[in-house]
Motif scaffolding. Structure first.
Motif, PDB file in Angstrom:
ATOM      1  N   ARG A   1      35.644 -14.916 -44.691  1.00  0.00           N
ATOM      2  CA  ARG A   1      35.799 -14.161 -43.450  1.00  0.00           C
ATOM      3  C   ARG A   1      36.146 -15.118 -42.322  1.00  0.00           C
ATOM      4  N   ILE A   2      37.238 -14.808 -41.613  1.00  0.00           N
ATOM      5  CA  ILE A   2      37.671 -15.596 -40.458  1.00  0.00           C
ATOM      6  C   ILE A   2      37.155 -14.951 -39.174  1.00  0.00           C
ATOM      7  N   GLY A   3      37.231 -13.629 -39.102  1.00  0.00           N
ATOM      8  CA  GLY A   3      36.783 -12.922 -37.909  1.00  0.00           C
ATOM      9  C   GLY A   3      37.471 -11.585 -37.778  1.00  0.00           C
ATOM     10  N   GLU A   4      37.504 -11.081 -36.544  1.00  0.00           N
ATOM     11  CA  GLU A   4      38.128  -9.792 -36.235  1.00  0.00           C
ATOM     12  C   GLU A   4      39.059  -9.967 -35.039  1.00  0.00           C
ATOM     13  N   ARG A   5      40.013  -9.067 -34.938  1.00  0.00           N
ATOM     14  CA  ARG A   5      40.844  -8.984 -33.731  1.00  0.00           C
ATOM     15  C   ARG A   5      41.141  -7.513 -33.486  1.00  0.00           C
ATOM     16  N   PRO A   6      41.378  -7.149 -32.247  1.00  0.00           N
ATOM     17  CA  PRO A   6      41.757  -5.752 -31.980  1.00  0.00           C
ATOM     18  C   PRO A   6      43.055  -5.416 -32.704  1.00  0.00           C
TER      19      PRO A   6
END
Length: 173
Positions: free
Chosen positions: A110-115
């Motif tokens: 998992r790297i992260g989230e973005r809109p």
């Protein structure tokens, strides 16, 4: 069997979506409850002779309990995972807001989230939507789409007023 999610374990039909990684391996995105009872996104990929399942989100305090009678108000919709360079974005819409969950395409870390951006948002202003209605869209990988306006979900309860039928539009890139 990819992941033995038990009954009432947070998975629902038609929200389990396959895609492919850069090596052409099948990647399946789906949701279920984590050990704390929160709804989370997961991704599974066939590696060697078994399925590797990783958690793609880390949402605290989000639980989508679904069931009962009538059509559901989908609080979580899953899109197709498609490689973008070395990243594997998993598009979802959670409570009406688009999010891209970002995973490393090779390791699935998992790297992260973005809109994210929804097609309906990109079309806003170009397609008239009557008051009290919402714009719905379905888009394929080529950018072809259909768009139509409907009333919001109502769990199949009767409505006092039924609007005039709306036009189904074909959107060509």
């Amino acid at each position: 069997m990819v992941d033995p999610v038990p009954a009432h374990g947070g998975m629902i039909n038609n929200n389990t979506v396959p895609g492919f990684d850069s090596a052409g391996r099948v990647v399946i995105a789906f949701h279920k409850y984590d050990a704390a009872g929160n709804t989370q996104m997961f991704v599974a990929r066939r590696e060697a002779k078994s399925w590797r399942v990783v958690q793609a989100s880390d949402w605290k305090g989000f639980r989508w309990d679904f069931g009962g009678m009538g059509s559901l108000d989908f609080r979580l919709r899953v899109g197709t995972p498609v490689m973008d360079g070395k990243t594997l974005p998993v598009p979802v819409v959670r409570d009406g807001k688009p999010i891209d969950l970002l995973l490393d395409g090779e390791t699935l870390a998992r790297i992260g989230e973005r809109p994210g951006v929804m097609l309906a948002d990109r079309l806003a202003g170009r397609i008239e939507v009557p008051a009290g209605m919402q714009l719905n869209t379905v888009e394929d990988a080529s950018g072809m789409a259909i768009a139509w306006a409907t009333l919001p979900p109502n769990r199949d309860l009767p409505r006092e007023e039924v609007p005039e039928p709306q036009t189904l539009r074909l959107i060509v890139p």
